[in-house]
Scaffold this active site. Structure first.
Site, short mmCIF file in Angstrom:
data_model
loop_
_atom_site.label_atom_id
_atom_site.label_comp_id
_atom_site.label_asym_id
_atom_site.label_seq_id
_atom_site.Cartn_x
_atom_site.Cartn_y
_atom_site.Cartn_z
N ARG A 46 0.87 -1.18 0.00
CA ARG A 46 0.00 0.00 0.00
C ARG A 46 0.91 1.23 0.00
O ARG A 46 2.13 1.10 0.06
CB ARG A 46 -1.01 0.00 1.16
CG ARG A 46 -0.63 -0.66 2.44
CD ARG A 46 0.49 -0.01 3.19
NE ARG A 46 0.31 1.42 3.35
CZ ARG A 46 1.27 2.29 3.57
NH1 ARG A 46 2.55 1.87 3.66
NH2 ARG A 46 1.05 3.58 3.70
N ALA A 48 0.78 5.19 -2.11
CA ALA A 48 0.56 5.52 -3.53
C ALA A 48 1.74 5.16 -4.44
O ALA A 48 1.56 4.45 -5.44
CB ALA A 48 0.19 7.00 -3.65
N ASP A 234 -1.97 10.77 -1.83
CA ASP A 234 -2.34 9.79 -2.86
C ASP A 234 -2.64 10.46 -4.18
O ASP A 234 -2.52 9.84 -5.24
CB ASP A 234 -3.55 8.96 -2.40
CG ASP A 234 -3.09 7.92 -1.42
OD1 ASP A 234 -2.85 8.27 -0.25
OD2 ASP A 234 -2.91 6.76 -1.83
O1 MRU Z 1 -4.38 3.23 2.41
P1 MRU Z 1 -2.90 3.44 2.25
O2 MRU Z 1 -2.09 2.85 3.37
O3 MRU Z 1 -2.40 3.01 0.90
O4 MRU Z 1 -2.73 5.00 2.34
C1 MRU Z 1 -1.45 5.54 2.21
C2 MRU Z 1 -1.40 7.00 2.41
O5 MRU Z 1 -2.38 7.64 2.69
C3 MRU Z 1 -0.06 7.67 2.17
O6 MRU Z 1 0.06 8.80 2.95
C4 MRU Z 1 0.04 8.06 0.69
O7 MRU Z 1 -0.22 6.95 -0.13
C5 MRU Z 1 1.39 8.59 0.36
S1 MRU Z 1 2.64 7.38 0.51
C6 MRU Z 1 4.11 8.07 0.08
#
Ligand code: MRU
Length: 344
Positions: A46, A48, A234
């Site tokens: 997980r 982004a 994201d």
């Molecule tokens: O649901 P997730 O764990 O994928 O959410 C991740 C986030 O909200 C992060 O802050 C975002 O993807 C940026 S990661 C560099």
């Protein structure tokens, strides 16, 4: 960080299973794009940028043994499966489309040559993300004093990227520059990316980290110990509205209330200039079980409704700066983000 988030090895994709951290370090191996899509959907991987890299590698697995028209037909199926996994992170669609563009310009190649070209592109997306994080980290570190305490939300670290991290890349770069950095990590209900993942990777790197429950952030900010908030994203829209893990928006409101800078670490792959503002960002809704169960045990009365949006949108007016690999953008973001994206 010694443990790799994702890796292409012997024409297989290897990922550490983030659902099991910090208790167990289990590596999963995928030889098929469907497995990669499922890993993204179920959050084995997980964050982004990390899911962008995973999707690119998934496309490479999916196109192995195809060429020409057959590869185009196959790509349509593979791309649709990967894009359907998680809608908010623009990196995913960005990476799949970049792979599609490489396919389109190499339709004359035979199966083996096309696979080599496609695999090379997936690996380039991986190494490009690593390089972007390091550059972004250096720009962000310049915003910090010689000693700083940073509040962060979710996990925007090595585990959320090809490695190094975005928000935590700023932390790492500042530490490497000799600054005395400590981090407060929101636990980040309901998936606990802060308590499990941010705490795990910072602790492994000997960077001081203190975990707080999400509802403690207000009083911690009021207490005056936090120098700035840094989060990942994201998808950041053309006007600077920022989609990030649910709970980011209230943090930005509280940071403003207490005069604490609120920074967003955003590689250019997370900035979507085609998305005019936050209202146009699709917000993923996740399973009720993430809210009404804790560690597999039901915690709400049966029959009670649950609302579980995975992300929220922080309006640009609450964002002090957006840190990218090409420099730091300030308001008005429509202009500054477009200039950074253009600047080749
Ligand atoms: O649901 P997730 O764990 O994928 O959410 C991740 C986030 O909200 C992060 O802050 C975002 O993807 C940026 S990661 C560099």
């Amino acid at each position: 960080m010694a443990v790799k988030t994702i890796e292409w090895r012997a024409d297989r994709v290897r990922m550490i299973d983030q659902r099991l951290l910090p208790s167990r370090e289990v590596i999963r191996t995928y030889a098929d794009y469907r497995g990669v899509a499922e890993a993204i959907r179920t959050m084995v991987i997980r964050g982004a940028p990390a899911i962008g890299v995973a999707a690119a590698m998934g496309v490479a697995l999916g196109l192995k043994g195809y060429a020409g028209k057959r590869a185009q037909i196959r790509f349509a199926r593979v791309a649709a499966a990967l894009k359907a996994t998680r809608p908010t992170a623009v990196n995913l669609a960005w990476a799949v489309d970049r792979m599609g563009a490489v396919l389109e310009s190499n339709l004359a190649l035979d199966e083996a040559a096309l696979f080599r070209r496609i695999r090379g592109e997936a690996i380039a997306i991986y190494t490009g993300d690593l390089a972007a994080n390091r550059a972004l980290g250096r720009h962000g570190a310049e915003l910090l004093g010689a000693k700083a305490t940073i509040l962060t939300h979710c996990n925007a670290g090595a585990l959320a990227t090809a490695g190094y991290g975005t928000a935590l890349g700023v932390v790492r770069a500042a530490c490497e520059a000799g600054k005395a950095i400590s981090v407060f990590a929101d636990e980040t209900r309901p998936f606990l990316q802060g308590a499990r993942l941010t705490a795990w990777e910072l602790h492994k790197d000997h960077i001081p980290v203190t975990v707080i429950a999400d509802n403690m952030a207000g009083s911690v900010l009021r207490g005056g110990t936090i120098d700035c908030v840094i989060v990942g994203t994201d998808r950041t829209a053309a006007n600077g509205d920022v989609a990030n893990k649910i709970g980011t928006y209230p943090l930005a409101v509280m940071a403003r209330r207490h005069g604490v800078p609120f920074y967003v670490a955003a590689p250019l792959s997370s900035i979507d200039l085609e998305c005019p503002n936050g209202a146009a960002i699709p917000i993923e809704q996740r399973a009720a079980s993430e809210i009404n169960e804790f560690a597999g045990v039901r915690i709400t009365p049966k029959g009670v409704a649950v609302f579980n949006p995975a992300f929220d949108v922080t309006p640009a007016e609450l964002v002090s700066a957006i840190i990218t690999e090409r420099g730091v953008a300030r308001a008005p973001y429509r202009r500054s983000l477009a200039a950074l994206k253009r600047d080749r």
